[in-house]
Design an enzyme around this catalytic site. Sequence first.
Site, PDB file in Angstrom:
ATOM      1  N   GLY A  21       0.818  -1.212   0.000  1.00  9.79           N
ATOM      2  CA  GLY A  21       0.000   0.000   0.000  1.00  9.79           C
ATOM      3  C   GLY A  21       0.849   1.258   0.000  1.00  9.79           C
ATOM      4  N   ASP A  22       1.908   1.252   0.795  1.00  9.65           N
ATOM      5  CA  ASP A  22       2.826   2.394   0.816  1.00  9.65           C
ATOM      6  C   ASP A  22       3.514   2.561  -0.536  1.00  9.65           C
ATOM      7  OD1 ASP A  22       2.250   2.925   3.495  1.00  9.65           O
ATOM      8  OD2 ASP A  22       3.909   1.701   4.218  1.00  9.65           O
ATOM      9  N   ALA A  23       3.879   1.440  -1.155  1.00  9.03           N
ATOM     10  CA  ALA A  23       4.525   1.495  -2.471  1.00  9.03           C
ATOM     11  C   ALA A  23       3.564   2.054  -3.510  1.00  9.03           C
ATOM     12  CB  ALA A  23       5.011   0.109  -2.883  1.00  9.03           C
ATOM     13  N   ALA A  29       3.334   5.818  -2.958  1.00 15.21           N
ATOM     14  CA  ALA A  29       4.554   6.500  -3.405  1.00 15.21           C
ATOM     15  C   ALA A  29       4.623   6.569  -4.927  1.00 15.21           C
ATOM     16  CB  ALA A  29       5.786   5.786  -2.850  1.00 15.21           C
TER      17      ALA A  29
END
Length: 87
Positions: free
Chosen positions: A22-24, A27
């Site tokens: 999710g963070d990737a 970003a």
Amino acid sequence: SAEQEAYVPGYNFRTVDTVGAGDAFSAGFLHRLLADNSIKKACDFGNALGAATTRTNGGTSIVTLEKIKELLQSDSERTIHPNFNLG
């Protein structure tokens, strides 16, 4: 500016670890959006980065731009959510 909507189907393959996906995605999405890409292109790039992250072990593994481009250009099976009409 005009409101944009986009739906990008998910990648359908065996994952190793979903930590950091999710963070990737976030970003990658923001990176492309801030580079003046369309919402669809930003979603597609974020989706590919998030998916590529699931093919590695751990949430901080390196995913190269070449791997992301490979995934974007591949004919990998995609999963389309049944609530979205893409026609």
